[in-house]
Design an enzyme around this catalytic site. Sequence first.
Site: not given
Ligand SMILES: *Cc1c(COP(=O)(O)O)cnc(C)c1O
Length: 416
Positions: A151, A236, A265
């Site tokens: 994700f 990520d 986040k």
């Molecule tokens: C939440 C998340 C994203 C996307 O972040 P948004 O602020 O919702 O665009 C990307 N990578 C990971 C691992 C995430 O948990």
Amino acid sequence: MATGAGAHGGTPAGVGSALAPNYHPLPVTVATAEGAWVTDTAGRRYLDLLSAYSALNFGHRHPALVAAAHAQLDRLTLTSRAFDHELLEPFAQALAGLVGPLLAGRSHLVLPMNTGAEAVETAIKASRKWGYEVRGVPADRATIVVAEGNFHGRTTTVVSFSTDPDARRGFGPYTPGFVTVPYGDADAVARAVDATTVAVLLEPVQGEQGVVVPPDDYLPAVRRVCDEAGVLLVADEIQSGLGRTGSTLACERWDVRPDLVTLGKALGGGIVPVSAVVGRADVLEVLTPGTHGSTFGGNPLACAVGLAVVDLLTPGTLQARARTVGEHLAGRLDVLLDRGLLHGVRTVGLWAGLDVAPGLTGGPASGRELCERLLARGVLAKDTHGATVRLAPPLTVEVPDLDHALDELTTALTTP
Ligand SMILES: *Cc1c(COP(=O)(O)O)cnc(C)c1O
């Protein structure tokens, strides 16, 4: 500040709602919150075990973060990157100071964006441009190796390499240039890397997938593959980073230094969206003026909050807290697993994925049902992928509060 319940109508999503139906929220309307606790419009209190998918790692309205935001609101909120402001360089210095020592390379840069998906897009663009200009990949042939079950956000390019049919189906044509391999299998990464590869993009722990922790030898082996092939390792850490797993980056757990890391986040302290790519200077330097940007990226309010977030993480006490409280959480969840009340449990730091046990007498039929039961018992959590519920309390949660929520979880697992 406090407006009464339903001051703006409060039409629940559903019949008559003006909201596009791209979410299916639990039936609670939150009015106020402080620390790990939220209060709904009817005055009921809930312990927050989701923390806005780890965007609230410091809890709701952390006093230091709110103070930083208030002070900045009274001075300057936006310049755009057409002009400089006083906090942009200090924010970049502070974030590079916190995260740079955990990365490959000696000198590091910060590229501020807003949402997580934008940070991922930025890392993809930087990796591709670096691949063409430095690695010598033939024009428009760059590939990036990604993992099944990933994700990384919701943009058209990012969903192009999602393996979740709900996230992907109906949104083509898809951006080419991604090669998908099973998560946790470093040999598969090695087989996928070729002369067109510019980067391997991974979550060190797959949060959205249900807190999936890879085997201990996975990330170190992927690092070696990247080193031997001369390609970038992009971690990520938008959900796993900034304390959640018990360290500033989850990669630290395996002593692995990525070339680029995406953060988001919790970087915005639960107040404003703040994301960034932090990485090797010789890679991010390819993004010269005019090649990439964002109107709001690095805005004064974001930098004020982001700086205060870095200050909270610098002593390392919250990371240590995630480890110790996380061990307590893991111990209690293991008891539920041993009693057969759960089918699976995965924990790392103060982060857990629970799989509900199929066929348990009186047990929930799905992750959603467990979350509805928890809601009725004053605990907020969110299901993912059917049978899984993710727990991510604020790192500041008090142990007695967490214990109370785990008592409620125990009851909810057996009592409709
Ligand atoms: C939440 C998340 C994203 C996307 O972040 P948004 O602020 O919702 O665009 C990307 N990578 C990971 C691992 C995430 O948990």
